[in-house]
Structures are given as structure tokens and as C-alpha cells.
Design a protein around this motif. Structure first.
Motif, PDB file in Angstrom:
ATOM      1  N   GLY A   1      53.710   1.797 -26.266  1.00 44.13           N
ATOM      2  CA  GLY A   1      54.841   1.650 -27.141  1.00 44.13           C
ATOM      3  C   GLY A   1      55.161   2.949 -27.853  1.00 44.13           C
ATOM      4  N   ASN A   2      56.239   2.901 -28.556  1.00 49.55           N
ATOM      5  CA  ASN A   2      56.677   4.012 -29.370  1.00 49.55           C
ATOM      6  C   ASN A   2      56.573   3.599 -30.828  1.00 49.55           C
ATOM      7  OD1 ASN A   2      57.652   5.921 -27.279  1.00 49.55           O
ATOM      8  ND2 ASN A   2      59.005   4.230 -26.770  1.00 49.55           N
ATOM      9  N   ALA A   3      57.338   4.204 -31.652  1.00 52.06           N
ATOM     10  CA  ALA A   3      57.383   3.826 -33.055  1.00 52.06           C
ATOM     11  C   ALA A   3      58.829   3.579 -33.461  1.00 52.06           C
ATOM     12  CB  ALA A   3      56.739   4.905 -33.919  1.00 52.06           C
ATOM     13  N   LEU A   4      59.606   2.934 -32.562  1.00 51.74           N
ATOM     14  CA  LEU A   4      60.991   2.621 -32.868  1.00 51.74           C
ATOM     15  C   LEU A   4      61.037   1.599 -33.997  1.00 51.74           C
ATOM     16  CD1 LEU A   4      62.424   2.280 -29.254  1.00 51.74           C
ATOM     17  CD2 LEU A   4      62.618   4.242 -30.795  1.00 51.74           C
ATOM     18  N   THR A   5      61.952   1.796 -34.942  1.00 46.75           N
ATOM     19  CA  THR A   5      62.076   0.890 -36.080  1.00 46.75           C
ATOM     20  C   THR A   5      63.513   0.398 -36.195  1.00 46.75           C
ATOM     21  OG1 THR A   5      62.555   2.710 -37.593  1.00 46.75           O
ATOM     22  CG2 THR A   5      60.246   2.081 -37.356  1.00 46.75           C
ATOM     23  N   GLY A   6      63.722  -0.573 -37.054  1.00 45.26           N
ATOM     24  CA  GLY A   6      65.053  -1.106 -37.290  1.00 45.26           C
ATOM     25  C   GLY A   6      65.316  -2.345 -36.465  1.00 45.26           C
ATOM     26  N   SER A   7      66.562  -2.767 -36.476  1.00 41.73           N
ATOM     27  CA  SER A   7      66.929  -3.976 -35.753  1.00 41.73           C
ATOM     28  C   SER A   7      67.622  -3.638 -34.439  1.00 41.73           C
ATOM     29  CB  SER A   7      67.840  -4.844 -36.627  1.00 41.73           C
ATOM     30  OG  SER A   7      68.996  -4.120 -36.979  1.00 41.73           O
ATOM     31  N   LEU A   8      67.711  -4.630 -33.580  1.00 39.65           N
ATOM     32  CA  LEU A   8      68.403  -4.461 -32.308  1.00 39.65           C
ATOM     33  C   LEU A   8      69.901  -4.391 -32.583  1.00 39.65           C
ATOM     34  CD1 LEU A   8      66.424  -7.090 -30.230  1.00 39.65           C
ATOM     35  CD2 LEU A   8      66.330  -4.614 -29.956  1.00 39.65           C
ATOM     36  N   PRO A   9      70.615  -3.480 -31.942  1.00 39.09           N
ATOM     37  CA  PRO A   9      72.054  -3.365 -32.189  1.00 39.09           C
ATOM     38  C   PRO A   9      72.809  -4.598 -31.702  1.00 39.09           C
ATOM     39  CG  PRO A   9      71.389  -1.937 -30.392  1.00 39.09           C
ATOM     40  CD  PRO A   9      70.134  -2.513 -30.959  1.00 39.09           C
ATOM     41  N   GLY A  10      73.948  -4.842 -32.292  1.00 39.66           N
ATOM     42  CA  GLY A  10      74.754  -5.999 -31.923  1.00 39.66           C
ATOM     43  C   GLY A  10      75.708  -5.737 -30.787  1.00 39.66           C
ATOM     44  N   ALA A  11      75.908  -4.487 -30.398  1.00 44.71           N
ATOM     45  CA  ALA A  11      76.868  -4.165 -29.334  1.00 44.71           C
ATOM     46  C   ALA A  11      76.128  -3.762 -28.063  1.00 44.71           C
ATOM     47  CB  ALA A  11      77.771  -3.025 -29.788  1.00 44.71           C
ATOM     48  N   TRP A  12      76.318  -4.530 -27.012  1.00 41.60           N
ATOM     49  CA  TRP A  12      75.652  -4.259 -25.736  1.00 41.60           C
ATOM     50  C   TRP A  12      76.632  -4.166 -24.587  1.00 41.60           C
ATOM     51  CZ3 TRP A  12      70.535  -3.231 -25.760  1.00 41.60           C
ATOM     52  CH2 TRP A  12      69.803  -3.644 -26.875  1.00 41.60           C
ATOM     53  N   LEU A  21      65.337  -4.060 -19.831  1.00 42.94           N
ATOM     54  CA  LEU A  21      65.269  -3.622 -21.220  1.00 42.94           C
ATOM     55  C   LEU A  21      63.863  -3.919 -21.723  1.00 42.94           C
ATOM     56  CD1 LEU A  21      66.637  -2.487 -23.758  1.00 42.94           C
ATOM     57  CD2 LEU A  21      67.367  -4.820 -24.300  1.00 42.94           C
ATOM     58  N   VAL A  22      63.060  -2.866 -21.879  1.00 40.98           N
ATOM     59  CA  VAL A  22      61.674  -2.998 -22.322  1.00 40.98           C
ATOM     60  C   VAL A  22      61.519  -2.202 -23.607  1.00 40.98           C
ATOM     61  CG1 VAL A  22      59.249  -2.622 -21.726  1.00 40.98           C
ATOM     62  CG2 VAL A  22      60.877  -3.281 -19.944  1.00 40.98           C
ATOM     63  N   LEU A  23      61.364  -2.913 -24.706  1.00 39.29           N
ATOM     64  CA  LEU A  23      61.185  -2.306 -26.019  1.00 39.29           C
ATOM     65  C   LEU A  23      59.925  -2.855 -26.678  1.00 39.29           C
ATOM     66  CD1 LEU A  23      64.900  -2.475 -27.250  1.00 39.29           C
ATOM     67  CD2 LEU A  23      63.632  -0.429 -26.553  1.00 39.29           C
ATOM     68  N   SER A  24      58.907  -3.107 -25.881  1.00 41.85           N
ATOM     69  CA  SER A  24      57.675  -3.695 -26.387  1.00 41.85           C
ATOM     70  C   SER A  24      56.865  -2.699 -27.207  1.00 41.85           C
ATOM     71  CB  SER A  24      56.830  -4.225 -25.231  1.00 41.85           C
ATOM     72  OG  SER A  24      56.490  -3.179 -24.359  1.00 41.85           O
ATOM     73  N   SER A  25      56.015  -3.234 -28.062  1.00 41.17           N
ATOM     74  CA  SER A  25      55.070  -2.458 -28.867  1.00 41.17           C
ATOM     75  C   SER A  25      55.758  -1.389 -29.712  1.00 41.17           C
ATOM     76  CB  SER A  25      53.996  -1.826 -27.977  1.00 41.17           C
ATOM     77  OG  SER A  25      53.282  -2.831 -27.284  1.00 41.17           O
ATOM     78  N   ASN A  26      56.739  -1.832 -30.480  1.00 41.85           N
ATOM     79  CA  ASN A  26      57.421  -0.973 -31.428  1.00 41.85           C
ATOM     80  C   ASN A  26      57.357  -1.627 -32.798  1.00 41.85           C
ATOM     81  OD1 ASN A  26      58.763   1.468 -30.090  1.00 41.85           O
ATOM     82  ND2 ASN A  26      59.232  -0.176 -28.655  1.00 41.85           N
ATOM     83  N   ARG A  27      58.262  -1.272 -33.657  1.00 46.03           N
ATOM     84  CA  ARG A  27      58.314  -1.847 -35.004  1.00 46.03           C
ATOM     85  C   ARG A  27      59.702  -2.413 -35.262  1.00 46.03           C
ATOM     86  NH1 ARG A  27      55.549   3.479 -37.454  1.00 46.03           N
ATOM     87  NH2 ARG A  27      53.518   3.185 -36.505  1.00 46.03           N
ATOM     88  N   LEU A  28      60.253  -3.074 -34.266  1.00 45.44           N
ATOM     89  CA  LEU A  28      61.592  -3.635 -34.392  1.00 45.44           C
ATOM     90  C   LEU A  28      61.565  -4.884 -35.268  1.00 45.44           C
ATOM     91  CD1 LEU A  28      62.722  -3.219 -30.691  1.00 45.44           C
ATOM     92  CD2 LEU A  28      63.287  -1.757 -32.643  1.00 45.44           C
ATOM     93  N   THR A  29      62.598  -5.045 -36.093  1.00 45.17           N
ATOM     94  CA  THR A  29      62.684  -6.174 -37.017  1.00 45.17           C
ATOM     95  C   THR A  29      64.020  -6.874 -36.845  1.00 45.17           C
ATOM     96  OG1 THR A  29      63.585  -4.731 -38.725  1.00 45.17           O
ATOM     97  CG2 THR A  29      61.193  -5.052 -38.726  1.00 45.17           C
ATOM     98  N   GLY A  30      64.201  -7.958 -37.565  1.00 47.23           N
ATOM     99  CA  GLY A  30      65.451  -8.707 -37.505  1.00 47.23           C
ATOM    100  C   GLY A  30      65.453  -9.678 -36.347  1.00 47.23           C
ATOM    101  N   SER A  31      66.622 -10.218 -36.075  1.00 48.86           N
ATOM    102  CA  SER A  31      66.735 -11.228 -35.025  1.00 48.86           C
ATOM    103  C   SER A  31      67.247 -10.616 -33.722  1.00 48.86           C
ATOM    104  CB  SER A  31      67.680 -12.339 -35.489  1.00 48.86           C
ATOM    105  OG  SER A  31      68.969 -11.800 -35.722  1.00 48.86           O
ATOM    106  N   ILE A  32      67.150 -11.392 -32.664  1.00 47.30           N
ATOM    107  CA  ILE A  32      67.711 -10.991 -31.374  1.00 47.30           C
ATOM    108  C   ILE A  32      69.186 -11.359 -31.426  1.00 47.30           C
ATOM    109  CG2 ILE A  32      67.649 -11.350 -28.882  1.00 47.30           C
ATOM    110  CD1 ILE A  32      64.689 -12.187 -29.221  1.00 47.30           C
ATOM    111  N   PRO A  33      70.081 -10.380 -31.323  1.00 49.21           N
ATOM    112  CA  PRO A  33      71.515 -10.683 -31.478  1.00 49.21           C
ATOM    113  C   PRO A  33      72.087 -11.475 -30.305  1.00 49.21           C
ATOM    114  CG  PRO A  33      71.208  -8.389 -30.866  1.00 49.21           C
ATOM    115  CD  PRO A  33      69.831  -8.967 -31.069  1.00 49.21           C
ATOM    116  N   GLU A  34      73.039 -12.352 -30.611  1.00 46.22           N
ATOM    117  CA  GLU A  34      73.731 -13.119 -29.563  1.00 46.22           C
ATOM    118  C   GLU A  34      74.334 -12.180 -28.521  1.00 46.22           C
ATOM    119  OE1 GLU A  34      74.392 -16.454 -28.988  1.00 46.22           O
ATOM    120  OE2 GLU A  34      73.346 -17.239 -30.741  1.00 46.22           O
ATOM    121  N   ALA A  35      74.777 -11.010 -28.957  1.00 46.69           N
ATOM    122  CA  ALA A  35      75.461 -10.069 -28.062  1.00 46.69           C
ATOM    123  C   ALA A  35      74.581  -9.578 -26.919  1.00 46.69           C
ATOM    124  CB  ALA A  35      75.982  -8.876 -28.868  1.00 46.69           C
TER     125      ALA A  35
END
Length: 119
Positions: A1-12, A21-35
Motif C-alpha cells: 500500500g501507499n499512504a493515500l489519504t482523504g475520501s474517494l472522489p465523486g467524479a469517475w 481500481l486497486v487502492l488497498s492498504s491506504n488511509r482512505l476515509t468516507g463512503s464509497i460514492p454512488e458515482a
């Protein structure tokens, strides 16, 4: 993993051809966006080992090409999506071969439609 932080963007939408899309083992927070369901070509979605919270998007079943869904070791909660006004629920994941959702706080029964998947 990396040390990515913050939430997943809403625009895809600009990533409509993205297959993995593999973003495992980071520090992502918030919800998984409907987008995220705009990623129609997505075959692999791995968001494991983060600090994601909230329910899965009700439109998750729109990812009909998805073969691997890995969401283990987060703080996701609520029921697994079932068919309804928000979309087909997990029953729409018609290409799904493997789903890992352990080490979360999901509640309720396993959707019966999950047993109808044939991939």
C-alpha cells in the motif's frame, strides 16, 4: 500500500474504460460514492484495508462487468444492497467471481439474489 489519504472522489465519468481500481492498504476515509458505478468496464475493485465507512452504494449492481470485489478490513456498515429503486443491488453483479467483504460492520441477511449469480 501507499499512504493515500482523504475520501474517494465523486467524479469517475472520465474513467469509463478503467478495468481495475486497486487502492488497498491506504488511509482512505468516507463512503464509497454512488458515482463509482459509472466505471462500467471495471473488472476489479479492491478498496480493502482502509477506513471507509457507511453503506455500499445502492447502485453497486450497475457494475455488471465486475469480477472481483474486495472490501475487507474497513468500517463499512448497513445491509448489502438488494434490488430496489436504487438499482439491482448485488444481483446486478452478473460477472462476479469473488466477493470479499469480511472485517466490516455489515448487518442483515445475505441477499438471496446473491445465490443466483452464475459467473
Amino acid at each position: 500500500g501507499n499512504a493515500l489519504t482523504g475520501s474517494l472522489p465523486g467524479a469517475w465519468g472520465a474513467l469509463a474504460s478503467l478495468a481495475s481500481l486497486v487502492l488497498s492498504s491506504n488511509r482512505l476515509t468516507g463512503s464509497i460514492p454512488e458515482a463509482i458505478t459509472a466505471l462500467a468496464a471495471l473488472k476489479t475493485l479492491d478498496l480493502s484495508v482502509n477506513s471507509l465507512t457507511g453503506p455500499l452504494p445502492s447502485s453497486l449492481g450497475a457494475l455488471a462487468a465486475l469480477e472481483l470485489l474486495v472490501l475487507t478490513s474497513n468500517s463499512l456498515s448497513g445491509p448489502l444492497p438488494v434490488p430496489g429503486p436504487g438499482g439491482p443491488g448485488v444481483a446486478g453483479l452478473t460477472s462476479l467471481r469473488e466477493m470479499r467483504v469480511g472485517k466490516n460492520a455489515f448487518t442483515g441477511p445475505v441477499p438471496t439474489d446473491l445465490g443466483l449469480l452464475t459467473a
